[in-house]
Design a protein around this motif. Structure first.
Motif, PDB file in Angstrom:
ATOM      1  N   VAL A  30       0.863  -1.188   0.000  1.00 30.35           N
ATOM      2  CA  VAL A  30       0.000   0.000   0.000  1.00 30.35           C
ATOM      3  C   VAL A  30       0.894   1.231   0.000  1.00 30.35           C
ATOM      4  O   VAL A  30       1.801   1.350   0.830  1.00 30.35           O
ATOM      5  CB  VAL A  30      -0.920   0.018   1.249  1.00 30.35           C
ATOM      6  N   ILE A  31       0.652   2.144  -0.922  1.00 28.29           N
ATOM      7  CA  ILE A  31       1.384   3.408  -0.993  1.00 28.29           C
ATOM      8  C   ILE A  31       0.684   4.415  -0.090  1.00 28.29           C
ATOM      9  O   ILE A  31      -0.536   4.569  -0.146  1.00 28.29           O
ATOM     10  CB  ILE A  31       1.435   3.955  -2.439  1.00 28.29           C
ATOM     11  N   VAL A  32       1.462   5.104   0.723  1.00 26.08           N
ATOM     12  CA  VAL A  32       0.922   6.117   1.637  1.00 26.08           C
ATOM     13  C   VAL A  32       1.282   7.495   1.082  1.00 26.08           C
ATOM     14  O   VAL A  32       2.456   7.866   1.042  1.00 26.08           O
ATOM     15  CB  VAL A  32       1.492   5.949   3.065  1.00 26.08           C
ATOM     16  N   GLY A  33       0.261   8.228   0.627  1.00 24.62           N
ATOM     17  CA  GLY A  33       0.472   9.581   0.107  1.00 24.62           C
ATOM     18  C   GLY A  33       1.161   9.578  -1.242  1.00 24.62           C
ATOM     19  O   GLY A  33       0.810   8.817  -2.134  1.00 24.62           O
ATOM     20  N   GLY A  34       2.141  10.458  -1.386  1.00 21.51           N
ATOM     21  CA  GLY A  34       2.882  10.564  -2.640  1.00 21.51           C
ATOM     22  C   GLY A  34       2.114  11.322  -3.703  1.00 21.51           C
ATOM     23  O   GLY A  34       1.257  12.160  -3.410  1.00 21.51           O
ATOM     24  N   ALA A  35       2.408  10.994  -4.950  1.00 18.65           N
ATOM     25  CA  ALA A  35       1.824  11.707  -6.092  1.00 18.65           C
ATOM     26  C   ALA A  35       0.301  11.607  -6.141  1.00 18.65           C
ATOM     27  O   ALA A  35      -0.364  12.494  -6.669  1.00 18.65           O
ATOM     28  CB  ALA A  35       2.423  11.176  -7.390  1.00 18.65           C
ATOM     29  N   LEU A  38      -3.596  12.794  -0.770  1.00 15.23           N
ATOM     30  CA  LEU A  38      -3.924  12.385   0.591  1.00 15.23           C
ATOM     31  C   LEU A  38      -4.761  11.115   0.574  1.00 15.23           C
ATOM     32  O   LEU A  38      -5.940  11.098   0.937  1.00 15.23           O
ATOM     33  CB  LEU A  38      -4.655  13.514   1.325  1.00 15.23           C
ATOM     34  N   VAL A  39      -4.140  10.030   0.148  1.00 23.44           N
ATOM     35  CA  VAL A  39      -4.808   8.734   0.046  1.00 23.44           C
ATOM     36  C   VAL A  39      -3.830   7.606   0.335  1.00 23.44           C
ATOM     37  O   VAL A  39      -2.607   7.776   0.266  1.00 23.44           O
ATOM     38  CB  VAL A  39      -5.428   8.508  -1.361  1.00 23.44           C
ATOM     39  N   TYR A  40      -4.408   6.459   0.646  1.00 23.11           N
ATOM     40  CA  TYR A  40      -3.677   5.202   0.661  1.00 23.11           C
ATOM     41  C   TYR A  40      -4.056   4.516  -0.655  1.00 23.11           C
ATOM     42  O   TYR A  40      -5.229   4.476  -1.004  1.00 23.11           O
ATOM     43  CB  TYR A  40      -4.117   4.317   1.831  1.00 23.11           C
ATOM     44  N   THR A  41      -3.066   3.978  -1.363  1.00 20.52           N
ATOM     45  CA  THR A  41      -3.337   3.341  -2.642  1.00 20.52           C
ATOM     46  C   THR A  41      -2.843   1.897  -2.633  1.00 20.52           C
ATOM     47  O   THR A  41      -1.644   1.687  -2.493  1.00 20.52           O
ATOM     48  CB  THR A  41      -2.653   4.108  -3.795  1.00 20.52           C
ATOM     49  N   PRO A  42      -3.764   0.923  -2.721  1.00 18.45           N
ATOM     50  CA  PRO A  42      -5.217   1.035  -2.766  1.00 18.45           C
ATOM     51  C   PRO A  42      -5.762   1.468  -1.403  1.00 18.45           C
ATOM     52  O   PRO A  42      -5.058   1.376  -0.396  1.00 18.45           O
ATOM     53  CB  PRO A  42      -5.673  -0.382  -3.117  1.00 18.45           C
ATOM     54  N   ASN A  43      -7.026   1.878  -1.366  1.00 22.36           N
ATOM     55  CA  ASN A  43      -7.599   2.351  -0.098  1.00 22.36           C
ATOM     56  C   ASN A  43      -8.207   1.223   0.734  1.00 22.36           C
ATOM     57  O   ASN A  43      -8.645   1.465   1.857  1.00 22.36           O
ATOM     58  CB  ASN A  43      -8.617   3.471  -0.324  1.00 22.36           C
ATOM     59  N   VAL A  53       0.314  -6.535   5.526  1.00 24.72           N
ATOM     60  CA  VAL A  53       0.044  -5.316   4.770  1.00 24.72           C
ATOM     61  C   VAL A  53       1.249  -4.412   5.014  1.00 24.72           C
ATOM     62  O   VAL A  53       1.547  -4.040   6.150  1.00 24.72           O
ATOM     63  CB  VAL A  53      -1.262  -4.623   5.213  1.00 24.72           C
ATOM     64  N   LYS A  54       1.953  -4.102   3.930  1.00 26.57           N
ATOM     65  CA  LYS A  54       3.174  -3.297   4.021  1.00 26.57           C
ATOM     66  C   LYS A  54       2.885  -1.912   3.451  1.00 26.57           C
ATOM     67  O   LYS A  54       2.555  -1.769   2.274  1.00 26.57           O
ATOM     68  CB  LYS A  54       4.312  -3.965   3.251  1.00 26.57           C
ATOM     69  N   PHE A  55       2.985  -0.901   4.299  1.00 25.26           N
ATOM     70  CA  PHE A  55       2.725   0.478   3.921  1.00 25.26           C
ATOM     71  C   PHE A  55       4.044   1.130   3.519  1.00 25.26           C
ATOM     72  O   PHE A  55       5.005   1.126   4.291  1.00 25.26           O
ATOM     73  CB  PHE A  55       2.095   1.240   5.090  1.00 25.26           C
ATOM     74  N   HIS A  56       4.082   1.690   2.313  1.00 26.46           N
ATOM     75  CA  HIS A  56       5.268   2.355   1.771  1.00 26.46           C
ATOM     76  C   HIS A  56       5.022   3.864   1.802  1.00 26.46           C
ATOM     77  O   HIS A  56       4.190   4.373   1.042  1.00 26.46           O
ATOM     78  CB  HIS A  56       5.529   1.908   0.332  1.00 26.46           C
ATOM     79  N   PHE A  57       5.747   4.565   2.655  1.00 24.75           N
ATOM     80  CA  PHE A  57       5.556   6.007   2.797  1.00 24.75           C
ATOM     81  C   PHE A  57       6.272   6.748   1.679  1.00 24.75           C
ATOM     82  O   PHE A  57       7.436   6.485   1.396  1.00 24.75           O
ATOM     83  CB  PHE A  57       6.066   6.484   4.163  1.00 24.75           C
ATOM     84  N   GLN A  58       5.544   7.683   1.056  1.00 22.34           N
ATOM     85  CA  GLN A  58       6.132   8.546   0.044  1.00 22.34           C
ATOM     86  C   GLN A  58       6.117   9.970   0.567  1.00 22.34           C
ATOM     87  O   GLN A  58       5.778  10.200   1.724  1.00 22.34           O
ATOM     88  CB  GLN A  58       5.371   8.388  -1.269  1.00 22.34           C
ATOM     89  N   PHE A  59       6.498  10.926  -0.272  1.00 23.34           N
ATOM     90  CA  PHE A  59       6.736  12.277   0.224  1.00 23.34           C
ATOM     91  C   PHE A  59       5.571  12.871   0.997  1.00 23.34           C
ATOM     92  O   PHE A  59       4.443  12.495   0.816  1.00 23.34           O
ATOM     93  CB  PHE A  59       7.189  13.218  -0.902  1.00 23.34           C
ATOM     94  N   LYS A  60       5.926  13.781   1.847  1.00 23.67           N
ATOM     95  CA  LYS A  60       5.129  14.469   2.863  1.00 23.67           C
ATOM     96  C   LYS A  60       5.336  13.771   4.205  1.00 23.67           C
ATOM     97  O   LYS A  60       6.335  13.100   4.405  1.00 23.67           O
ATOM     98  CB  LYS A  60       3.651  14.572   2.481  1.00 23.67           C
ATOM     99  N   ASN A  61       4.377  13.907   5.111  1.00 18.91           N
ATOM    100  CA  ASN A  61       4.520  13.371   6.466  1.00 18.91           C
ATOM    101  C   ASN A  61       3.188  12.749   6.874  1.00 18.91           C
ATOM    102  O   ASN A  61       2.235  13.470   7.139  1.00 18.91           O
ATOM    103  CB  ASN A  61       4.920  14.498   7.422  1.00 18.91           C
ATOM    104  N   HIS A  62       3.138  11.431   6.894  1.00 21.97           N
ATOM    105  CA  HIS A  62       1.890  10.718   7.154  1.00 21.97           C
ATOM    106  C   HIS A  62       2.070   9.708   8.290  1.00 21.97           C
ATOM    107  O   HIS A  62       3.180   9.435   8.724  1.00 21.97           O
ATOM    108  CB  HIS A  62       1.436   9.955   5.896  1.00 21.97           C
ATOM    109  N   THR A  63       0.931   9.133   8.721  1.00 19.44           N
ATOM    110  CA  THR A  63       0.947   8.025   9.678  1.00 19.44           C
ATOM    111  C   THR A  63       0.052   6.907   9.157  1.00 19.44           C
ATOM    112  O   THR A  63      -0.764   7.112   8.261  1.00 19.44           O
ATOM    113  CB  THR A  63       0.412   8.427  11.079  1.00 19.44           C
TER     114      THR A  63
END
Length: 184
Positions: A30-35, A38-43, A53-63
């Motif tokens: 799951v991609i967190v934020g990025g391009a 303000l979403v998780y992809t997929p949601n 479930v592995k969350f991959h953080f992209q730019f900005k600052n999320h939790t």
């Protein structure tokens, strides 16, 4: 005849057990934020017990913060929380946070960053198709009114706020590029 029946039944049971054993646990990325914003992809994902479930953080600052269906933008007491994961625009591979799914129960997630949850930054594992659906969870999040700019409805006692501050300080002091697995 009885021997053939017993042999056939035994082979069926054995093959079922081998098939179940052979199923490897899956990792859902799951991609967190990025391009995407303000979403998780997929949601949302459907996961089997033992899957991750592995969350991959992209730019900005999320939790990645566990919540409940009834209070989508409030941290679930005793639930998991990745802590804030700041990622610069130029970072190619950001930090990750992984949870392990224990059962088929729904797992509700939101981003704790200011205005992200009420903007629709929510996620679910095993959301039901009827009743408490992901669509209803998203609608509740957007209607949550958790607005930090005007004092809004962010409801925590002073004691909870102090605990949270200590937890956040601890998390910030331990931020690394990879997080340990968390059971969910």
């Amino acid at each position: 005849m009885l021997f053939n029946f017993i042999l056939t039944a035994s082979l069926a049971i054995l093959s079922s057990a081998l098939f179940a054993e052979a199923r490897k646990h899956k990792t859902h990325d799951v991609i967190v934020g990025g391009a995407a914003g303000l979403v998780y992809t997929p949601n949302q994902v459907h996961a089997e017990p033992g899957d991750k479930v592995k969350f991959h953080f992209q730019f900005k600052n999320h939790t990645v913060t566990q919540s409940s269906f009834d209070e989508p933008c409030e941290p679930l007491k005793g639930g998991f929380d990745s802590g804030f994961m700041p990622v610069g625009m130029d970072v190619k591979k950001g930090p990750t946070f992984t949870i392990k799914v224990k059962d088929y129960d729904p797992i509700w997630v939101h981003c704790e960053q200011v205005d992200h949850c009420p903007s629709g930054m929510v996620f679910a594992v095993n959301a039901p198709k009827k009743g408490n659906t992901f669509k209803k969870f998203l609608k509740k999040a957007k209607a949550s009114g958790k607005d930090y700019h005007d004092g809004g409805s962010y409801k925590r006692s002073d004691e909870d706020a102090e605990e949270d501050i200590e937890e956040k300080r601890s998390l910030l002091s331990r931020i690394t590029s990879k997080r340990d697995d968390v059971e969910a």
